[in-house]
Design a protein around this motif. Structure first.
Motif, PDB file in Angstrom:
ATOM      1  N   ARG A 133      40.849   1.405   8.677  1.00  0.00           N
ATOM      2  CA  ARG A 133      41.265   0.509   9.744  1.00  0.00           C
ATOM      3  C   ARG A 133      41.288  -0.931   9.255  1.00  0.00           C
ATOM      4  O   ARG A 133      40.372  -1.374   8.568  1.00  0.00           O
ATOM      5  N   ARG A 134      42.387  -1.613   9.621  1.00  0.00           N
ATOM      6  CA  ARG A 134      42.478  -3.062   9.355  1.00  0.00           C
ATOM      7  C   ARG A 134      42.141  -3.836  10.619  1.00  0.00           C
ATOM      8  O   ARG A 134      41.590  -4.927  10.575  1.00  0.00           O
ATOM      9  N   GLN A 178      45.405  -5.481   3.635  1.00  0.00           N
ATOM     10  CA  GLN A 178      46.838  -5.189   3.469  1.00  0.00           C
ATOM     11  C   GLN A 178      47.099  -4.516   2.133  1.00  0.00           C
ATOM     12  O   GLN A 178      47.869  -3.562   2.033  1.00  0.00           O
ATOM     13  N   HIS A 224      45.945  -1.053   2.310  1.00  0.00           N
ATOM     14  CA  HIS A 224      46.859  -0.248   3.129  1.00  0.00           C
ATOM     15  C   HIS A 224      47.945   0.377   2.248  1.00  0.00           C
ATOM     16  O   HIS A 224      48.300   1.544   2.408  1.00  0.00           O
ATOM     17  N   TRP A 228      46.337   3.188   0.134  1.00  0.00           N
ATOM     18  CA  TRP A 228      46.116   4.410   0.922  1.00  0.00           C
ATOM     19  C   TRP A 228      47.430   5.173   1.097  1.00  0.00           C
ATOM     20  O   TRP A 228      47.438   6.404   1.096  1.00  0.00           O
ATOM     21  N   ARG A 259      47.677   8.440   9.273  1.00  0.00           N
ATOM     22  CA  ARG A 259      47.922   7.172   9.973  1.00  0.00           C
ATOM     23  C   ARG A 259      48.105   7.499  11.445  1.00  0.00           C
ATOM     24  O   ARG A 259      49.213   7.500  11.977  1.00  0.00           O
ATOM     25  N   CYS A 288      46.716  -0.378  16.760  1.00  0.00           N
ATOM     26  CA  CYS A 288      47.286  -0.699  15.453  1.00  0.00           C
ATOM     27  C   CYS A 288      47.893   0.597  14.931  1.00  0.00           C
ATOM     28  O   CYS A 288      47.188   1.495  14.486  1.00  0.00           O
ATOM     29  N   GLU A 294      49.541   1.791  12.425  1.00  0.00           N
ATOM     30  CA  GLU A 294      49.462   2.355  11.068  1.00  0.00           C
ATOM     31  C   GLU A 294      48.043   2.486  10.535  1.00  0.00           C
ATOM     32  O   GLU A 294      47.843   2.899   9.402  1.00  0.00           O
ATOM     33  N   ASP A 295      47.042   2.111  11.336  1.00  0.00           N
ATOM     34  CA  ASP A 295      45.668   2.392  10.922  1.00  0.00           C
ATOM     35  C   ASP A 295      45.394   3.869  11.155  1.00  0.00           C
ATOM     36  O   ASP A 295      46.136   4.534  11.887  1.00  0.00           O
ATOM     37  N   GLN A 306      37.858   1.356   3.910  1.00  0.00           N
ATOM     38  CA  GLN A 306      39.299   1.056   3.870  1.00  0.00           C
ATOM     39  C   GLN A 306      39.635   0.091   2.742  1.00  0.00           C
ATOM     40  O   GLN A 306      40.597   0.310   2.006  1.00  0.00           O
TER      41      GLN A 306
END
Lengths: 388, 460
Positions: free
Chosen positions: A53-54, A66, A69, A72, A87, A142, A144-145, A338
């Motif tokens: 998670r961001r 980022q 991300h 991942w 995601r 969010c 794309e988390d 993350q």
């Protein structure tokens, strides 16, 4: 002395940070020895909640987040497994109007970091995710988390590094670190000597001892997240969940088990921890409020781990201010999973180039060792909050 | 202020009951917590109140002992704080977390006797999850508690004294026992005879069951290698091989097991030191001859600390209670204590004979096919475990669990742990002792989300 090794870089700790640094260094062609006191990824990196998670991170961490991300997104090509990474989206829940306002504020401030946050409230929230309990009045999504299986991902980084030639030694505790003017000289409890011009301190909750040895004592404390998992249930929770202001967090894995965490456990000893009765009771109660589908489910296992927290809840990442060749990366405050793979790449760049394109100034250890920038004066109480 | 003295006993089987009786005899009122709704434990499990089968039918030779244990408990009920139907799901120093009818509560203790008993030692064989396959203990519970048989034509498979006892109990109850398939050879039993004759009464009972079964036309085969349970939706038979070839037999239920394993999770959660016991092929909590664990004021008694059988459990329960009383400064009968220790020591020798007579199939892991299901909760096969050893370098049991989920399901390794340990040791070329043991985590058994927490009980 039974064995002597010489390498470009020695890494203490084969958690996700140390292991991904080893992987990145091997990809650059540098030689690496990794020294792990226990098993690769067997502590916080392997037993954390598994949030990828961001959303909710301090803005200082967003460039790293980022970068992570992107890593991942390429996980299978990097470590050879998908690590159950999905995601799914991460929804941070508001339980009050004040919570919702805080989520709005975060969305404003984090614009430009590509989080694409979407605030949903009232009927729209419950229409979209009918399994959410009435306590939820809104949330910030969010898209794309997501989440992944830390038990698989973290050891897989170490195995990927090993496949590329990293020399990874498990069950090897470093008892003595010296510097002979050119190289760090490490001695382990099992008769190993390692010499390397660079030393990466990736020892997690136990990294403070190493920093202190080089004149950089930091006020790090250990904390122990309380987590529980249910028996497999029909799939219903298609998001990873957090709660604004802390409380609980939860996700459902493809097999159907729901992983729920929240609150703090207690230490059994220096290396082991348990969730404890009060944290479990609190998690059960809050979970049913937010996820009524769990009402008739059973908890089949609970666990905890040992995580390092600095007073400002930001990690230390970067060069030592006292010793050339020493690089720290620790104190991830329960939120290192993350960003770990990005931190590993940054550490490799620091070794090779002396700098990284990803900004890490905010994480300098000098914020604790330089009296003019001491953040302790502003440090908040270590609050119970959403970990990964 | 003098610290509160509130001893707690977990388990109301033969060990727990004798421990409670001993404390009561010394004027102490213990709390007795038990998962079952009536006392007696697994071995002397009582039928529900409206069931009227006589004890001689229910327990066979054990009827007198069962009755003595039941009566001992009935006689002290007004002098103990008895909590049936109560699961200890967690423990922290000085406090037990219990669950009773969807309510959680905390029970403080100053001294604790852990008498948590045993469950079946399960070694999977192909088809073992087919409906109609039960463990021996499960088959026995069906008979004793529910008054029903697991099938109308039953095969019993595995090894250990329970194999013959359950077959006998089923035959006595009127079920058709199609065969007893013992994985141990008959020669092993002969070789073990001298050791077992140290306890002639126990030995004679064992022989009696075997002779009775034979006399009543029940086929007993030794040196059996199970091939598989036949049938898909439901057991229709069993296939096995022995020195004379492959055989099949029709049946509608199979009871199987390989003796018993100790329920050690509570001792583990409370921090007891464990040591590897080669005879039982398991890590067990350490205890001295009196039952003292490595943790102060924590005592271990009965099969929960190592399989010694029901008679030994009674003696160990009494002995542990005497140790507890003596440790708190009370006068106890030292002659009696010494006598109990001597009896227990003799049982230890007898058990080594039993292990010889009913040897664990040590080559089981070598013969387990890759597609054999080991962990039924998480659906993990022997092949997946071997692959984690080979490809991910798993060399320790908790690592194997982390990488494969074996032991991560509802049973938390209580069913699959032994098989997983055997596979790991064999696949990694290590000893059972080296691969370690699964760490116990709360809850000891699953607990529901929707519990109400009863206000913490005041310390006595």
């Amino acid at each position: 002395m039974s064995e002597r090794l010489v390498s470009d870089v020695a890494i203490i700790g084969a958690g996700i940070v140390g292991a991904s640094a080893a992987l990145a260094l091997r990809r650059m062609g540098l030689t690496v020895v990794v020294l792990e006191r226990d098993f690769c990824g067997s502590h916080s990196s392997g037993v954390n909640y598994g949030g990828v998670r961001r959303q909710g991170r301090p803005l200082t961490q967003q460039p790293l987040a980022q970068r992570a991300h992107g890593i991942w997104g390429r996980l299978p090509e990097l470590i050879g497994i998908d690590g159950e990474y999905v995601r799914s989206g991460h929804l941070k829940i508001a339980r009050s109007e004040a919570d919702l306002a805080a989520l709005e504020l975060y969305r404003e401030h984090s614009k430009g970091f590509g989080l694409d946050l979407d605030i949903i409230s009232g009927n729209a929230l419950h229409a979209r995710w009918p399994w959410l309990g009435a306590r939820a009045v809104g949330g910030s999504l969010c898209p794309e988390d997501g989440h992944a299986n830390p038990r698989l991902v973290s050891p897989a980084f170490a195995h990927a590094a090993r496949r590329l030639g990293a020399d990874i030694r498990e069950k090897t505790r470093i008892d003595d670190i010296a510097h002979d003017g050119q190289c760090f000289v490490l001695h382990s409890d099992n008769g190993l000597e390692v010499r390397a011009p660079f030393l990466l301190n990736c020892a997690g909750a136990w990294a403070g001892t190493i920093a202190a040895q080089f004149g950089e004592a930091v006020p790090m404390v250990s904390a122990h997240p309380a987590m529980a998992v249910t028996e497999p249930l029909p799939l219903f929770m298609n998001l990873s969940l957090g709660v604004e202001g802390g409380g609980i967090y939860g996700r459902q894995v493809a097999r159907g088990n729901c992983v729920i965490g929240g609150g703090r456990g207690y230490a059994l000893d220096d290396a082991r921890a348990r969730p404890g009765r009060s944290a479990i009771s609190s998690v059960l109660q809050q979970a049913v409020e937010l996820l009524p589908a769990l009402r008739n489910a059973h908890i089949i296992r609970t666990w905890s781990g040992t995580e390092g927290y600095l007073p400002d809840r930001e990690p230390v990442i970067g060069f030592s201010s006292t010793t050339a060749g020493l690089i720290h990366a620790f104190g991830f405050a329960g939120a290192g999973f993350q960003i770990g793979p990005a931190v590993g790449e940054v550490l490799a760049e620091l070794v090779r180039d002396g700098k990284s394109p990803t900004p890490i100034e905010a994480f300098s250890i000098t914020r604790f060792t330089d009296p003019s920038t001491n953040p302790l004066q502003h440090a908040k109480e270590l609050a119970i909050s959403t970990a990964d | 202020m003098k610290p509160a003295f509130n001893p707690v006993i977990v388990g109301a089987g033969p060990a727990g009951i004798r421990a409670a009786q001993t404390l009561v005899a010394h004027g102490v009122r213990p709390v007795v917590i038990d998962e079952a709704v009536t006392w007696g434990g697994q071995i002397y499990r009582q039928p529900p109140p409206n069931f009227q089968r006589p004890k001689t039918t229910l327990y066979g030779f054990e009827a007198k002992r069962a009755d003595a244990v039941h009566t001992a408990m009935a006689d002290i009920l007004d002098r103990i704080d008895y909590r049936p139907g109560t699961l200890v799901w967690n423990a922290e120093a000085g406090q037990l977390d219990v669950l009773h009818r969807e309510q959680t509560a905390t029970v403080p203790y100053s001294h604790l006797i852990v008498a948590t008993g045993a469950t079946d030692r399960v070694l999977p064989f192909p088809g073992w999850t087919t409906p109609g396959v039960f463990t021996l203990g499960g088959a026995q519970v069906a008979l004793k508690y529910q008054g029903c048989a697991i099938g109308s034509r039953v095969v019993f498979l595995g090894t250990g004294p329970l194999l013959y006892l359950v077959a006998y109990q089923y035959a006595k109850a009127g079920a058709e026992v199609a065969a007893v398939l013992d994985t141990a050879g008959f020669s092993a039993k002969l070789a073990a005879t001298p050791t077992m004759l140290r306890q002639p009464a126990l030995f004679a009972k064992g022989l009696y069951y075997l002779a009775w079964l034979r006399a009543h036309g029940v086929a007993v085969h030794h040196g059996v290698h199970p091939i598989r349970a036949l049938g898909t939706q439901r057991v229709t038979g069993v296939a096995w091989s022995d020195g004379r070839g492959r055989h099949e037999l029709a049946c509608d239920a199979i009871g199987f097991g390989y003796a018993l394993r100790s329920e050690t999770q509570l001792a583990d959660i409370l921090g007891c030191r464990f040591a590897f016991d080669p005879l039982q092929r398991a890590y067990l909590p350490e205890r001295d001859a009196a039952g003292r664990s490595s943790v102060a004021n924590l005592y271990l008694a009965g099969d929960g600390a190592g399989i010694m059988g029901a008679d030994a459990a009674e003696w160990a329960g009494e002995r542990a209670a005497l140790a507890l009383l003596s440790d708190t400064g009370m006068a106890v009968n030292d002659v009696r204590a010494a006598m109990l220790e001597r009896r227990l020591a003799r049982i230890v020798k007898f058990r080594s004979g039993l292990e010889q007579a009913f040897p664990f199939p040590a080559d089981w892991a070598a013969h387990a096919d890759d597609d054999l299901l080991i962990c039924r909760c998480e659906e993990i096969t022997a092949g997946e475990l071997r692959s984690a050893v080979k490809n991910a370098g798993a060399s320790e049991l908790n690592r194997l669990k982390a990488l494969t989920r074996v032991g991560m399901g509802r049973c938390q390794g209580r069913v699959c742990g032994i098989a997983a340990t055997e596979i790991l040791a064999h696949a990694s070329g290590q000893t059972l002792q080296t691969v370690g043991r699964l760490r116990s985590q709360a809850p000891i058994k699953p607990i529901p989300f929707a519990v109400t927490d009863v206000v913490q009980e005041e310390r006595a």
